[in-house]
Design an enzyme around this catalytic site. Structure first.
Site, mmCIF file in Angstrom:
data_model
loop_
_atom_site.group_PDB
_atom_site.id
_atom_site.type_symbol
_atom_site.label_atom_id
_atom_site.label_comp_id
_atom_site.label_asym_id
_atom_site.label_seq_id
_atom_site.Cartn_x
_atom_site.Cartn_y
_atom_site.Cartn_z
ATOM 1 N N PHE A 138 -5.704 1.281 -2.002
ATOM 2 C CA PHE A 138 -7.052 0.764 -1.745
ATOM 3 C C PHE A 138 -7.352 -0.306 -2.781
ATOM 4 C CE2 PHE A 138 -11.600 0.399 -2.180
ATOM 5 C CZ PHE A 138 -11.990 0.262 -0.857
ATOM 6 N N ASP A 223 -3.851 -2.510 -10.448
ATOM 7 C CA ASP A 223 -5.258 -2.324 -10.097
ATOM 8 C C ASP A 223 -5.750 -1.068 -10.812
ATOM 9 O OD1 ASP A 223 -7.680 -1.610 -8.971
ATOM 10 O OD2 ASP A 223 -7.073 -1.998 -6.897
ATOM 11 N N LYS A 252 -15.051 -0.412 -12.048
ATOM 12 C CA LYS A 252 -15.892 0.795 -12.032
ATOM 13 C C LYS A 252 -16.412 1.253 -13.406
ATOM 14 C CE LYS A 252 -14.528 2.730 -7.626
ATOM 15 N NZ LYS A 252 -13.335 2.175 -6.972
HETATM 16 C C1 LIG Z 1 -13.206 1.132 -5.908
HETATM 17 C C2 LIG Z 1 -11.916 0.406 -5.939
HETATM 18 C C3 LIG Z 1 -11.838 -0.954 -5.617
HETATM 19 C C4 LIG Z 1 -13.032 -1.730 -5.096
HETATM 20 O O1 LIG Z 1 -14.033 -1.843 -6.058
HETATM 21 P P1 LIG Z 1 -15.494 -2.390 -5.612
HETATM 22 O O2 LIG Z 1 -16.225 -2.495 -6.911
HETATM 23 O O3 LIG Z 1 -16.067 -1.384 -4.669
HETATM 24 O O4 LIG Z 1 -15.285 -3.695 -4.961
HETATM 25 C C5 LIG Z 1 -10.628 -1.584 -5.754
HETATM 26 N N1 LIG Z 1 -9.524 -0.915 -6.174
HETATM 27 C C6 LIG Z 1 -9.568 0.390 -6.495
HETATM 28 C C7 LIG Z 1 -8.334 1.065 -6.980
HETATM 29 C C8 LIG Z 1 -10.753 1.102 -6.365
HETATM 30 O O5 LIG Z 1 -10.781 2.414 -6.647
#
Ligand SMILES: *Cc1c(COP(=O)(O)O)cnc(C)c1O
Length: 392
Positions: A138, A223, A252
């Site tokens: 994701f 990521d 986050k």
């Molecule tokens: C939550 C998340 C995203 C997206 O972040 P947003 O701030 O909602 O755009 C991207 N990569 C990972 C691994 C995530 O957990």
């Protein structure tokens, strides 16, 4: 009643893109969220990994309010101090060289993809633009990051997408080797797949991927939007694996509750991103960056020791609960798989009624508690979960 009014208004005026619980959160303090009737909930969600210091941590509140009274925003046409202070702290803690600030995880990943493509185009010509990601990953909700997300369900109805993304199954090095032809500029991965079900990658797989990519100058994008900023017990999750990425994205937990995204790169990558190549109006906002500095300054050795101690305590306690098949993830990023046909979504709802907020990811229960949690908080959460599972 206030709760009903808030919910009715939300349903009328907010686009229905979220499945919300019928709960109105009015305020929070530390580990506790309070609803509109004053009921307390022990919060093991951190607003999905965001409130790393819990609700309204005094150091964060004072940094943010002080900065708000001084300078809330200017443009990126001028220098301000807080973004540089934050970037310096991030580079010192990660060994990366340069930072670009945006406002979310998806935006950070977009920036990472742009950096990788530009580096590859400038260095090798335009034929190398493909980004490999993992099945079940994701990476966000924008068009490019949605395309980078290796889950077909998210793609439905939103095409056409930016081109040149391909997916390989996690922990299958042969598949990556086969897919990584001369058109590939980068591999993008989460060290622990969060939304994909809290699945940690294998260490020997990552060692092989790193060596393979190094030999071909394929950039490694990690990521760390969910795994980063102390969540897994180290500042970055890739430290567990001894991986040295070319690009790291954070979001986050970094802002302690305010929107921020960060692309961290090596000097080699940053060198291709000159004036005009990327930008964001709100990126590097002084209030947000002052709050994020307070988050990082709070995360000292003692703080990180607590993260690791609580993770051990929580995981050991979860292993002993009825119907628990497997406890997954790393540190305080916890997935729980159930047996006996127990559904994570039902457990989540029952926990909420019993005063504990938890998350799900795929068919697993997911815990992302604030990193400030105490031994008593873990005991309290285990007690509620135990009561719920005994009745399940
Ligand atoms: C939550 C998340 C995203 C997206 O972040 P947003 O701030 O909602 O755009 C991207 N990569 C990972 C691994 C995530 O957990």
């Amino acid at each position: 009643m206030q709760t009903e009014k808030v919910i009715r208004r939300d349903l009328k005026y907010i686009m229905h893109t979220y499945n919300r619980s019928p709960l109105v959160i009015e305020r929070g303090e530390g580990m506790t969220a309070y609803d509109a009737q004053g009921n307390a909930y022990l919060d093991f969600t951190s607003g999905i990994g965001v409130n790393s210091l819990g609700y309204c941590h005094p150091a964060w509140v004072s940094a943010v309010t002080e900065q708000a009274g001084k300078l809330s925003h200017t443009s990126n046409l001028y220098y301000t101090a807080p973004d540089g202070k934050l970037a310096k702290r991030l580079c010192r803690r990660t060994g990366m060289d340069k930072v670009f600030f945006g406002n979310s995880g998806a935006e950070a990943n977009e920036g990472a993809i742009k950096c990788a493509r530009k580096y590859s185009t400038v260095t090798y010509g335009p034929a190398r633009s493909k980004v490999l990601t993992l099945v079940n990953s994701f990476h966000g909700r924008t068009l490019a990051t949605l395309k980078a997300t290796g889950q077909e369900v998210f793609h439905k109805d939103f095409g056409p997408f930016p081109e040149n993304f391909d997916y390989v199954p996690a922990n299958d090095f042969a598949a990556l080797e086969a897919a990584a032809d001369e058109t590939v500029c980068a591999v993008m991965m989460e060290m622990v797949q969060g939304e994909g079900g809290v699945v940690a990658l294998d260490a020997d797989y990552l060692q092989k991927v790193e060596k393979f990519c190094r030999e071909r100058d394929i950039l490694i994008i990690v990521d760390e939007v969910q795994t980063g900023v102390g969540r897994t017990g180290t500042f970055l999750a890739c430290e567990h694996y001894n991986i040295k990425p070319d690009i790291v994205t954070l979001a986050k937990g970094l802002g302690g509750g305010l929107p921020i995204g960060a692309v961290l790169t090596t000097d080699k990558v940053a060198a291709v991103m000159g004036p005009g190549s990327h930008g964001s109006t709100f990126g590097g906002n002084p209030i947000v960056c002052a709050g994020a500095c307070a988050v990082l300054d709070t995360m000292d050795d003692e703080f990180m020791k607590n993260v690791n101690d609580r993770a051990v305590q929580l995981r050991a306690g979860l292993e002993k609960l009825p119907h628990v098949k497997q406890v997954t993830g790393l540190g305080l990023m916890v997935g729980i798989a159930f047996e006996d046909g127990i559904k994570a979504a039902d457990v989540r709802t029952a926990c909420e009624h019993a005063g504990l907020l938890v998350l799900t990811a795929k068919d697993r229960l997911r815990l992302l508690p604030p990193l400030i949690l105490s031994e008593q908080d873990v005991d309290h959460a285990l007690k509620i979960l135990s009561g719920v599972l005994e009745k399940a």
